[in-house]
Motif scaffolding. Structure first.
Motif, PDB file in Angstrom:
ATOM      1  N   ARG A   1       0.852  -1.196   0.000  1.00  0.00           N
ATOM      2  CA  ARG A   1       0.000   0.000   0.000  1.00  0.00           C
ATOM      3  C   ARG A   1       0.886   1.245   0.000  1.00  0.00           C
ATOM      4  NH1 ARG A   1      -2.511  -3.349   4.085  1.00  0.00           N
ATOM      5  NH2 ARG A   1      -4.558  -4.052   3.386  1.00  0.00           N
ATOM      6  N   PRO A   2       0.313   2.408  -0.320  1.00  0.00           N
ATOM      7  CA  PRO A   2       1.105   3.647  -0.302  1.00  0.00           C
ATOM      8  C   PRO A   2       1.790   3.927   1.041  1.00  0.00           C
ATOM      9  CG  PRO A   2      -0.911   4.014  -1.522  1.00  0.00           C
ATOM     10  CD  PRO A   2      -1.020   2.628  -0.908  1.00  0.00           C
ATOM     11  N   ASP A   3       1.207   3.426   2.153  1.00  0.00           N
ATOM     12  CA  ASP A   3       1.850   3.650   3.457  1.00  0.00           C
ATOM     13  C   ASP A   3       2.925   2.608   3.760  1.00  0.00           C
ATOM     14  OD1 ASP A   3       0.511   1.314   4.204  1.00  0.00           O
ATOM     15  OD2 ASP A   3      -0.743   2.294   5.732  1.00  0.00           O
TER      16      ASP A   3
ATOM     17  N   THR B   1      -9.411  -0.459 -10.493  1.00  0.00           N
ATOM     18  CA  THR B   1      -9.808   0.120  -9.210  1.00  0.00           C
ATOM     19  C   THR B   1      -9.545  -0.801  -8.019  1.00  0.00           C
ATOM     20  OG1 THR B   1     -12.056  -0.694  -9.545  1.00  0.00           O
ATOM     21  CG2 THR B   1     -11.585   1.591 -10.251  1.00  0.00           C
TER      22      THR B   1
ATOM     23  N   ARG C   1      -7.564  -2.780  -5.083  1.00  0.00           N
ATOM     24  CA  ARG C   1      -6.479  -2.346  -4.185  1.00  0.00           C
ATOM     25  C   ARG C   1      -5.124  -2.785  -4.727  1.00  0.00           C
ATOM     26  NH1 ARG C   1      -5.884   1.623  -1.096  1.00  0.00           N
ATOM     27  NH2 ARG C   1      -4.185   1.800  -2.523  1.00  0.00           N
TER      28      ARG C   1
ATOM     29  N   ARG D   1      -4.193  -0.579  -7.680  1.00  0.00           N
ATOM     30  CA  ARG D   1      -3.898   0.790  -7.216  1.00  0.00           C
ATOM     31  C   ARG D   1      -2.568   0.849  -6.477  1.00  0.00           C
ATOM     32  NH1 ARG D   1      -8.316   2.849  -3.696  1.00  0.00           N
ATOM     33  NH2 ARG D   1      -8.568   0.668  -3.199  1.00  0.00           N
ATOM     34  N   ASN D   2      -2.228  -0.199  -5.739  1.00  0.00           N
ATOM     35  CA  ASN D   2      -0.932  -0.212  -5.052  1.00  0.00           C
ATOM     36  C   ASN D   2       0.219  -0.144  -6.041  1.00  0.00           C
ATOM     37  OD1 ASN D   2      -2.180  -0.439  -2.554  1.00  0.00           O
ATOM     38  ND2 ASN D   2      -1.867  -2.652  -2.407  1.00  0.00           N
TER      39      ASN D   2
ATOM     40  N   LEU E   1       0.077   0.859  -9.228  1.00  0.00           N
ATOM     41  CA  LEU E   1       0.022   2.120  -9.965  1.00  0.00           C
ATOM     42  C   LEU E   1       0.557   3.293  -9.144  1.00  0.00           C
ATOM     43  CD1 LEU E   1      -3.481   1.668 -11.624  1.00  0.00           C
ATOM     44  CD2 LEU E   1      -1.269   1.812 -12.824  1.00  0.00           C
ATOM     45  N   ALA E   2       0.351   3.250  -7.824  1.00  0.00           N
ATOM     46  CA  ALA E   2       0.803   4.347  -6.955  1.00  0.00           C
ATOM     47  C   ALA E   2       2.319   4.369  -6.778  1.00  0.00           C
ATOM     48  CB  ALA E   2       0.131   4.241  -5.585  1.00  0.00           C
ATOM     49  N   ASN E   3       2.958   3.240  -7.040  1.00  0.00           N
ATOM     50  CA  ASN E   3       4.400   3.153  -6.832  1.00  0.00           C
ATOM     51  C   ASN E   3       5.040   2.381  -7.985  1.00  0.00           C
ATOM     52  OD1 ASN E   3       6.943   3.219  -5.761  1.00  0.00           O
ATOM     53  ND2 ASN E   3       6.498   1.888  -4.026  1.00  0.00           N
TER      54      ASN E   3
ATOM     55  N   SER F   1       7.421  -0.926  -8.138  1.00  0.00           N
ATOM     56  CA  SER F   1       7.364  -1.596  -6.838  1.00  0.00           C
ATOM     57  C   SER F   1       7.329  -3.111  -7.007  1.00  0.00           C
ATOM     58  CB  SER F   1       6.157  -1.119  -6.040  1.00  0.00           C
ATOM     59  OG  SER F   1       4.959  -1.447  -6.696  1.00  0.00           O
TER      60      SER F   1
END
Length: 138
Positions: free
Chosen positions: A33-35, A61, A63, A66-67, A69-71, A74
């Motif tokens: 996750r982003p965190d 969409t 999770r 999105r994880n 795509l956010a990084n 990764s």
């Protein structure tokens, strides 16, 4: 398909690992996750030894998508377990909506699981450029 940046070849796996990865089983997919906390989800996937790609059909969409795509760049990890045997595939994740890549994912999924995957709006393929394979009792 060209190799992902920083990778010169697909990892070699034994015939027994290859056979285990061809069985129509479910695996866990771990993304971050982003965190930085792990997100683990059960998934169906395919393994393409020639290109060193594992593929998971999902939607943009979700999770897991999105994880990744956010990084960009990764790590993503698949682990298939049956009894006391398991194989882990680790590598760099990429989410693609490219129709050819999605079609390749669908075709491989249908071959492995004997049916086409669901076709919801926003379907994408999460590809893992595998650079590490770990196994036990396979």
């Amino acid at each position: 398909m060209s190799q992902p940046r920083g990778r010169t070849s697909a990892p070699e796996v034994s015939a027994s690992v290859e056979a285990f990865l061809a069985e129509p089983l479910v695996a866990t997919l771990t993304t971050l996750r982003p965190d930085g906390s792990p997100h683990v989800a059960p998934v169906r996937f395919t393994w393409d030894a020639a290109s060193g790609l594992a593929r998971v059909m999902t939607v943009a969409t979700s999770r897991k998508a999105r994880n990744v795509l956010a990084n960009p760049g990764s790590r993503a990890v698949l682990c298939q377990v049956e009894g006391f045997s398991w194989v882990t595939l680790e590598g760099t994740g990429l989410v693609s909506q490219d129709p050819q890549r999605v079609a390749a994912g669908v075709q491989r999924y249908a071959k492995r699981y004997w049916q086409s995957p669901p076709n919801p709006p926003g379907r994408v393929v999460l590809e893992i450029a595998v650079d590490r394979v770990i196994s036990l009792n396979t």
